[in-house]
Write an enzyme that holds these catalytic residues in place. Structure first.
Site, PDB file in Angstrom:
ATOM      1  N   LYS A 118       0.839  -1.205   0.000  1.00 23.87           N
ATOM      2  CA  LYS A 118       0.000   0.000   0.000  1.00 23.87           C
ATOM      3  C   LYS A 118       0.875   1.256   0.000  1.00 23.87           C
ATOM      4  O   LYS A 118       0.511   2.280  -0.560  1.00 23.87           O
ATOM      5  CB  LYS A 118      -0.944  -0.012   1.195  1.00 23.87           C
ATOM      6  CG  LYS A 118      -1.996  -1.123   1.139  1.00 23.87           C
ATOM      7  CD  LYS A 118      -3.065  -0.906   2.186  1.00 23.87           C
ATOM      8  CE  LYS A 118      -3.796  -2.171   2.585  1.00 23.87           C
ATOM      9  NZ  LYS A 118      -4.567  -2.818   1.544  1.00 23.87           N
ATOM     10  N   GLU A 202      -3.183   6.185   8.669  1.00 20.49           N
ATOM     11  CA  GLU A 202      -4.137   6.898   7.822  1.00 20.49           C
ATOM     12  C   GLU A 202      -5.172   7.538   8.733  1.00 20.49           C
ATOM     13  O   GLU A 202      -5.544   6.944   9.744  1.00 20.49           O
ATOM     14  CB  GLU A 202      -4.875   5.913   6.894  1.00 20.49           C
ATOM     15  CG  GLU A 202      -4.437   5.978   5.467  1.00 20.49           C
ATOM     16  CD  GLU A 202      -5.141   4.959   4.573  1.00 20.49           C
ATOM     17  OE1 GLU A 202      -6.274   4.545   4.859  1.00 20.49           O
ATOM     18  OE2 GLU A 202      -4.517   4.581   3.573  1.00 20.49           O
ATOM     19  N   ARG A 294      -5.871  -7.664  -9.879  1.00 20.34           N
ATOM     20  CA  ARG A 294      -6.467  -8.954 -10.248  1.00 20.34           C
ATOM     21  C   ARG A 294      -7.938  -8.752 -10.570  1.00 20.34           C
ATOM     22  O   ARG A 294      -8.461  -7.658 -10.438  1.00 20.34           O
ATOM     23  CB  ARG A 294      -6.358  -9.909  -9.057  1.00 20.34           C
ATOM     24  CG  ARG A 294      -6.998  -9.293  -7.813  1.00 20.34           C
ATOM     25  CD  ARG A 294      -7.084 -10.247  -6.656  1.00 20.34           C
ATOM     26  NE  ARG A 294      -7.306  -9.570  -5.401  1.00 20.34           N
ATOM     27  CZ  ARG A 294      -8.470  -9.218  -4.890  1.00 20.34           C
ATOM     28  NH1 ARG A 294      -9.577  -9.476  -5.565  1.00 20.34           N
ATOM     29  NH2 ARG A 294      -8.569  -8.609  -3.728  1.00 20.34           N
TER      30      ARG A 294
HETATM   31  P1  ADP Z   1      -7.711  -4.310   2.168  1.00 21.92           P
HETATM   32  O1  ADP Z   1      -6.408  -4.478   1.459  1.00 21.92           O
HETATM   33  O2  ADP Z   1      -7.806  -5.149   3.385  1.00 21.92           O
HETATM   34  O3  ADP Z   1      -8.864  -4.438   1.226  1.00 21.92           O
HETATM   35  P2  ADP Z   1      -8.294  -1.448   2.204  1.00 21.92           P
HETATM   36  O4  ADP Z   1      -7.307  -0.348   2.367  1.00 21.92           O
HETATM   37  O5  ADP Z   1      -8.855  -1.623   0.838  1.00 21.92           O
HETATM   38  O6  ADP Z   1      -7.650  -2.804   2.711  1.00 21.92           O
HETATM   39  O7  ADP Z   1      -9.479  -1.212   3.234  1.00 21.92           O
HETATM   40  C1  ADP Z   1     -10.530  -2.143   3.429  1.00 21.92           C
HETATM   41  C2  ADP Z   1     -11.718  -1.450   4.100  1.00 21.92           C
HETATM   42  O8  ADP Z   1     -11.335  -0.902   5.367  1.00 21.92           O
HETATM   43  C3  ADP Z   1     -12.282  -0.279   3.330  1.00 21.92           C
HETATM   44  O9  ADP Z   1     -13.211  -0.680   2.360  1.00 21.92           O
HETATM   45  C4  ADP Z   1     -12.922   0.534   4.447  1.00 21.92           C
HETATM   46  O10 ADP Z   1     -14.146  -0.034   4.845  1.00 21.92           O
HETATM   47  C5  ADP Z   1     -11.949   0.357   5.588  1.00 21.92           C
HETATM   48  N1  ADP Z   1     -10.945   1.438   5.584  1.00 21.92           N
HETATM   49  C6  ADP Z   1      -9.730   1.418   5.006  1.00 21.92           C
HETATM   50  N2  ADP Z   1      -9.069   2.585   5.193  1.00 21.92           N
HETATM   51  C7  ADP Z   1      -9.892   3.379   5.888  1.00 21.92           C
HETATM   52  C8  ADP Z   1      -9.794   4.724   6.417  1.00 21.92           C
HETATM   53  N3  ADP Z   1      -8.704   5.455   6.241  1.00 21.92           N
HETATM   54  N4  ADP Z   1     -10.849   5.210   7.110  1.00 21.92           N
HETATM   55  C9  ADP Z   1     -11.949   4.454   7.313  1.00 21.92           C
HETATM   56  N5  ADP Z   1     -12.113   3.199   6.858  1.00 21.92           N
HETATM   57  C10 ADP Z   1     -11.098   2.654   6.165  1.00 21.92           C
HETATM   58  P1  ADP Z   2     -12.193  -8.181  -3.338  1.00 25.78           P
HETATM   59  O1  ADP Z   2     -10.978  -7.409  -2.903  1.00 25.78           O
HETATM   60  O2  ADP Z   2     -12.044  -8.961  -4.590  1.00 25.78           O
HETATM   61  O3  ADP Z   2     -13.390  -7.348  -3.335  1.00 25.78           O
HETATM   62  P2  ADP Z   2     -11.816  -9.608  -0.886  1.00 25.78           P
HETATM   63  O4  ADP Z   2     -11.203  -8.442  -0.227  1.00 25.78           O
HETATM   64  O5  ADP Z   2     -12.890 -10.325  -0.170  1.00 25.78           O
HETATM   65  O6  ADP Z   2     -12.475  -9.260  -2.266  1.00 25.78           O
HETATM   66  O7  ADP Z   2     -10.634 -10.607  -1.262  1.00 25.78           O
HETATM   67  C1  ADP Z   2     -10.732 -11.496  -2.354  1.00 25.78           C
HETATM   68  C2  ADP Z   2     -10.353 -12.898  -1.981  1.00 25.78           C
HETATM   69  O8  ADP Z   2      -9.006 -12.975  -1.624  1.00 25.78           O
HETATM   70  C3  ADP Z   2     -11.139 -13.453  -0.851  1.00 25.78           C
HETATM   71  O9  ADP Z   2     -11.402 -14.776  -1.160  1.00 25.78           O
HETATM   72  C4  ADP Z   2     -10.210 -13.318   0.333  1.00 25.78           C
HETATM   73  O10 ADP Z   2     -10.413 -14.339   1.254  1.00 25.78           O
HETATM   74  C5  ADP Z   2      -8.864 -13.476  -0.317  1.00 25.78           C
HETATM   75  N1  ADP Z   2      -7.839 -12.658   0.330  1.00 25.78           N
HETATM   76  C6  ADP Z   2      -7.508 -11.402   0.038  1.00 25.78           C
HETATM   77  N2  ADP Z   2      -6.472 -10.989   0.797  1.00 25.78           N
HETATM   78  C7  ADP Z   2      -6.165 -12.017   1.606  1.00 25.78           C
HETATM   79  C8  ADP Z   2      -5.195 -12.234   2.616  1.00 25.78           C
HETATM   80  N3  ADP Z   2      -4.323 -11.318   2.940  1.00 25.78           N
HETATM   81  N4  ADP Z   2      -5.181 -13.417   3.246  1.00 25.78           N
HETATM   82  C9  ADP Z   2      -6.050 -14.361   2.892  1.00 25.78           C
HETATM   83  N5  ADP Z   2      -6.980 -14.229   1.948  1.00 25.78           N
HETATM   84  C10 ADP Z   2      -7.040 -13.082   1.308  1.00 25.78           C
END
Ligand code: ADP
Ligand code: ADP
Ligand code: MG
Length: 501
Positions: A118, A202, A294
């Site tokens: 990130k 953040e 992806r």
């Molecule tokens: P991941 O790699 O686990 O998907 P993201 O950065 O995409 O991580 O964040 C996943 C979710 O966590 C977001 O969809 C949101 O709901 C919450 N989130 C992430 N960053 C923030 C933020 N700065 N403030 C509030 N919610 C957040």
């Molecule tokens: P998307 O980002 O496609 O909206 P998810 O955040 O749910 O959906 O992640 C997509 C898939 O990848 C899910 O099946 C989730 O379990 C898997 N996944 C993503 N990040 C991880 C992680 N760090 N460890 C294990 N599984 C992960």
């Protein structure tokens, strides 16, 4: 240009089937791989050839790079589609696939590497005019300095793992007194889940919407976007309901977000299908969160509103073809909603549930699509993500898509395991959802397990939801989360389960 004649799908379940189907439509021969736990899975029967590659734990099967490449060699495969999860965002796998003389159906290993961190992603995007969430641009090394920054951007803040994914590796810090404890936890979680202790800060946006843009880029520098998906209905920071288009953005915001998404993709020389995620605050300011390199779980809603088959496009791009779709030829049509059917118990903190699918009857009919990977009588293995299926509806407008979803949920019969279906029905009928006011706190704010009681009438459920929201607001008007930086119990359980995968 190199035409793909035989594809191996390095995945399982619904996504494996979804890719195999498109390959068949394109007259491409198909190979499935499976673990011992998935011997009876539909994707195994669907493919032209199928090979068991090891024991149930993913580390011995779906993550076994060496074995997968061996199978490709033995069966004269010329391309691998990784789906999502597993090896899909593993730069080393993409690199080894290329070195073995095979096509990786996805972006370059370099793009995966940059966007997989990130922090590196933000660094790359900083060369363009893209709004970022206030916070630290580098991994925290000096705590006192980090506290100073947290103080400047003001609490609450999030401590996030740079390598995080799947909603894991995030801690909310409400005030400075909690900083050290949450920081320790964030680092140890980041190490145990992702093998990388780098964390950053953040600003915690208290009432955000998660909106993301689908992009497609070819290997000749052309990049387009296919509009947005709204994914704010989440439990433990992971999506359960997604839709396109978003009810909350204007054509002007859509255009600007699309421009930003294309620039993020450009910043890492992206090709293939990818998703640029943004978070949007109450004043409709949006900020870049991360890029997923992806195919995304929720890609069907984009397919339905644009008419574009994303997997087919990924295959064309991997063959070296130029994008045949031009930005100004793309138009939004209708509305689509997806719900994720997880084997989880919504009345017990969404704790994953395993067991046998005693009864499994899919909904059908106009505007209903089911992407699933299970059949009646099958055991749900404990080794993998507990998502059973995705139910997707399409209507001329949002209201019609919601009505179709409620009808389809009522036709869907699953017994033997608890699922998120009843929860999703609750969401579809909730005023906050239908009005479009909802944000990522919807579950914490409006959902109580007792609402799933089938005896409760709809007006009673709405009234109960309104009362609970009112009391919650009175009790703690500003509090963004009810769990003090802790993830719910079920999530910890899942993290444990995924360890070592
Ligand atoms: P991941 O790699 O686990 O998907 P993201 O950065 O995409 O991580 O964040 C996943 C979710 O966590 C977001 O969809 C949101 O709901 C919450 N989130 C992430 N960053 C923030 C933020 N700065 N403030 C509030 N919610 C957040
Ligand atoms: P998307 O980002 O496609 O909206 P998810 O955040 O749910 O959906 O992640 C997509 C898939 O990848 C899910 O099946 C989730 O379990 C898997 N996944 C993503 N990040 C991880 C992680 N760090 N460890 C294990 N599984 C992960
Ligand atoms: Mg994300």
């Amino acid at each position: 240009m190199s035409e793909i004649k035989k594809i191996l799908v390095a995945n399982r379940g619904e996504i494996a089937l979804r890719i195999l189907r498109t390959a068949r439509e394109m007259n491409i021969a198909t190979v499935a791989i499976f673990s011992e736990a998935d011997r009876n899975s539909p994707h195994v029967r669907y493919a032209d050839e199928a090979v068991c590659i090891g024991a149930a734990p993913s580390s011995e099967s779906y993550l076994n790079t060496k074995k997968i490449l061996e199978v490709c060699h033995q069966l004269n495969v010329d391309a691998i589609h990784p789906g999502y999860g597993f090896l899909s965002e593993n730069a080393d796998f993409a690199r080894k696939t290329g070195e073995a003389g095979l096509i990786f159906i996805g972006p370059s290993p370099e793009a995966i590497e940059i966007m997989g961190s990130k922090l590196a992603a933000k660094q790359a995007a900083s060369h363009y005019n893209i709004p970022m969430v206030p916070g630290t641009a580098e991994a925290i090394s000096d705590r006192e300095q980090a506290k100073q920054i947290a103080h400047e951007i003001s609490y609450p803040i999030l401590i996030k793992a740079s390598a995080g994914g799947g909603g894991k590796g995030m801690r909310i810090v409400e005030n400075e007194a909690e900083f050290d404890e949450q920081m320790d936890r964030a680092v140890s979680e980041a190490i145990s889940s992702f093998g990388d202790g780098a964390v950053f800060i953040e600003k915690y946006i208290t009432s955000p919407k998660h909106i993301e843009i689908q992009v497609l880029g070819d290997q000749h520098g052309n990049i387009i976007h296919l509009f947005e998906r709204e994914c704010s209905i989440q439990r433990r920071h992971q999506k359960v309901v997604e839709e396109a288009p978003s009810i909350s953005i204007t054509p002007a915001i859509r255009k600007e977000m699309g421009r930003c998404a294309i620039d993020v993709a450009r910043s890492c020389g992206y090709y293939g299908a990818g998703t640029v995620e943004f978070i949007m605050d109450e004043n409709k300011n949006f900020y870049f969160l991360e890029m997923n390199t992806r195919l995304q779980v929720e890609h069907p809603v984009t397919e339905l509103i644009t008419g574009v088959d994303l997997v087919k496009q990924m295959i064309f791009i991997a063959e070296g073809k130029s994008l045949a779709i031009k930005q100004d030829e793309l138009h939004l049509k209708g509305h689509s909603i997806e719900i994720r059917v997880y084997a989880e118990d919504p009345s017990n903190n969404f704790l994953p549930d395993v067991g046998r699918l005693e009864r499994y009857v899919r909904p059908q009919g106009n505007g209903v699509r089911v992407d699933d990977g299970f059949e009646e009588g099958m055991e749900i293995p404990i080794y993998y993500d507990p998502m059973l299926a995705k139910l997707i509806t399409y209507g001329q407008n949002r209201e019609e898509a919601i009505q179709k979803m409620i009808r389809a949920i009522d036709e869907y019969h699953i017994s033997g395991v608890q699922t998120t279906l009843s929860f999703c029905r609750f969401v579809m009928q909730h005023n906050e959802f239908t009005s479009g006011r909802f944000d990522t706190n919807f579950v914490n704010r409006f959902f109580l397990p007792q609402y799933l009681n089938p005896a409760a009438s709809e007006p009673a459920m709405q009234l109960a939801a309104m009362i609970s929201a009112y009391f919650m607001q009175q009790k703690n008007p500003e509090k963004p989360s009810q769990n003090n930086g802790e993830l719910p119990q079920s999530s910890k359980w899942k993290t444990q389960r995924l360890k070592g995968i």
